[in-house]
Design an enzyme around this catalytic site. Sequence first.
Site, PDB file in Angstrom:
ATOM      1  N   ASP A 350       0.855  -1.172   0.000  1.00 25.23           N
ATOM      2  CA  ASP A 350       0.000   0.000   0.000  1.00 25.23           C
ATOM      3  C   ASP A 350       0.901   1.235   0.000  1.00 25.23           C
ATOM      4  O   ASP A 350       2.018   1.185   0.520  1.00 25.23           O
ATOM      5  CB  ASP A 350      -0.884  -0.019   1.260  1.00 25.23           C
ATOM      6  CG  ASP A 350      -1.674   1.254   1.424  1.00 25.23           C
ATOM      7  OD1 ASP A 350      -2.346   1.648   0.464  1.00 25.23           O
ATOM      8  OD2 ASP A 350      -1.611   1.850   2.515  1.00 25.23           O
ATOM      9  N   ASP A 644      -1.926  -0.490   6.038  1.00 25.84           N
ATOM     10  CA  ASP A 644      -2.216   0.098   7.338  1.00 25.84           C
ATOM     11  C   ASP A 644      -3.689   0.428   7.531  1.00 25.84           C
ATOM     12  O   ASP A 644      -4.114   0.720   8.641  1.00 25.84           O
ATOM     13  CB  ASP A 644      -1.388   1.373   7.539  1.00 25.84           C
ATOM     14  CG  ASP A 644      -1.793   2.493   6.579  1.00 25.84           C
ATOM     15  OD1 ASP A 644      -2.281   2.167   5.473  1.00 25.84           O
ATOM     16  OD2 ASP A 644      -1.625   3.667   6.930  1.00 25.84           O
ATOM     17  N   ASP A 648      -7.028  -2.294   3.350  1.00 19.84           N
ATOM     18  CA  ASP A 648      -5.982  -3.286   3.076  1.00 19.84           C
ATOM     19  C   ASP A 648      -6.268  -4.634   3.744  1.00 19.84           C
ATOM     20  O   ASP A 648      -5.594  -5.620   3.450  1.00 19.84           O
ATOM     21  CB  ASP A 648      -4.621  -2.785   3.591  1.00 19.84           C
ATOM     22  CG  ASP A 648      -4.223  -1.454   2.994  1.00 19.84           C
ATOM     23  OD1 ASP A 648      -4.376  -1.302   1.768  1.00 19.84           O
ATOM     24  OD2 ASP A 648      -3.780  -0.572   3.744  1.00 19.84           O
TER      25      ASP A 648
END
Length: 749
Positions: A350, A644, A648
Amino acid sequence: MKVARLQQIPDGDNETMIPVLSSKKASELPVDEVASILQANLQHGLKNCEVCHRRAFHGWNEFDISEDEPLWKKYISQFKNPLIMLLLASAVISVLMHQFDDAVSITVAIVIVVTVAFVQEYRSEKSLEELSKLVPPECHCVREGRVEHTLARDLVPGDTVCLSVGDRVPADLRLFEAVDLSIDESSLTGETAPCAKSTAPQPAATNGDLTSRSNIAFMGTLVRCGKAKGIVIGTGENSEFGEVFKMMQAEEAPKTPLQKSMDLLGKQLSLYSFGIIGIIMLVGWLQGKHILDMFTIGVSLAVAAIPEGLPIVVTVTLALGVMRMVKKRAIVKKLPIVETLGCCNVICSDKTGTLTKNEMTVTHIFTSDGQRAEVTGVGYNRFGEVILDGDVIHGYNNPSISKIVEAGCVCNDALIRNNTLMGKPTEGALIALAMKMGLDGLQEDYIRKAEYPFSSEQKWMAVKCVHRTQQDKPEVCFMKGAYEQVIRYCTSYSCKGQILPLIQQQREQYQQEKTSMGSAGLRVLALASGPELGQLTFLGLVGIIDPPRTGIKEAVTTLITSGVAIKMITGDSQETAVAIASRLGLYSKNSQAISGEEIDDLDIQQLSQITPKVAVFYRASPRHKLKIIKSLQNNGAVVAMTGDGVNDAVALKAADIGVAMGQTGTDVCKEAADMILVDDDFQTIMSAIEEGKGIYNNIKNFVRFQLSTSIAALTLISLATLMNFPNPLNAMQILWINIIMDGPPAQSI
């Protein structure tokens, strides 16, 4: 995606229409039509009796967490292992033959092996429970004409909810009032900047992804500034967060390479053992031996074939690896994951909060007289410098730059206290810039007389102020916002302390600079000041970005050099994503970038063919991230996913290794992950992979050692039987060799 529909439930002699409306559909419709479909009154809210009827159909505004499988069932499931079943059969045969010492010793070995396996594999899955924490416990709701302070779980579709600064949105809302409303949706969409909200309907052609639905407030997101009212369109599992919840429920964590190898080894040993046992018993029967004696030999052969010490040695080795990883600031929640890291060959990362800080920072300044300055330092603090042609600019020693800083600081509603931002991230970046130049007290030097708040329609903010020590002088106006909007109010520009008329040549120069900054992934703000809104002096541009974390570029280079491919997956725009990826060395001229919409048009097989060439996936939703992980695994890759946010979590669970950020990661993300980076340092992944490769090689070494002992025992008993000699080893002796005598040497290897 959910669709708008009407359903019915019986209500005594009457039937009550129960509406369900998707966020996509609600964003397209005018507010009055949404209220009509939901049979709601925007100003007076629902009646309490109607709330009860709707709750009977929709349920509570929470996530229905199914009960965990009892521990005893999880323990019993360990006995399904082929090796364990073979040992169990041996123990039963020993009991039938009244060889109770062998039966007891085999049973003890089974209990040891099963218990170790249970401890090794057992992990309490809390990620779904953590999602429920995103529903705030309380909210302000309008019912029967009164604003009530009620539990968020009580909300039903059609309720009217009031939002203010600091509130976490309690359900999906279609907004019908919004005053300077800005909502942080980074945990859901991955977008760095808070989303400015409005109430106008969105065209169906432009609201395909969540980030484009500017009239919807999504459950679990955070109100950064402003206030609003909205009508509830989705609760619990019918919200957009509910879509993530349902995907997580449906997703099973994959087995690690070690677990797959151990399962395969178990099946192969069982197959070979039964074959050898069958042959030996047939030979013995042809030799005229008693069938019970042959059963005894068969039990010994079964015990000899199984390396009982292997699970214990594997577990101890993995546990030691986990302890070493803790010292490197990484928490591994699942023992086999340590070994899996050694097999990892693709990392999907990410962007926001993982590769970047998720803290907006000014990095470039362009003054109206053509000076270009670089700004160092990251985050909402005073650590950094403004550098122009190699010289550090501080205070007022460069008027052109200090005027830009002054305008950005005064035309600002944010505060930074103890390195913590209170306000919009973009405004926080301007305050941090002032702090780096020692000008952060400028806000207190002016008294604000009037304010023109920012809105998504006008795309600028302005304030009228008077200097605190010079209140007899005329008021001055400061403006910041999108370049195209700010330049419309400017009639002059500042050049080395002089005010000159703004000519077309200057406008073209500023436009080129703005385009150049934008193509580099920067968010560009224009600043101006003057006596009146229509008579402003253009001061310059600042470029703001969510900067890469310290040391990320070096870590990325090392990983790529060692043969680990890295893919960036983000909800951000293509320009921002590609700019950051280029800075980190993830994206080059030969690389590809594809959007979430393009991913939707491909099936898993088609996506699997192109993913090796793609470096950046942008505008990606949780659904897209899951599809990307599956396509890579379909190619045989061992995939690690870092993240985070809640967006995700599904991909973290589906990946072979889910890696969460310990400091900035949400609880949902941490619980779905297999490994947590305590200090959010991406470089720790390098250490983890190095540790995993060592453990993988160690396991291969002692598997060979243990199997050599088992093969030797099998060969000895088989030869003795074929040559009509007495059985040289009984089951208890073999167990002693496998567990006690082989364990320490195998561990040392």
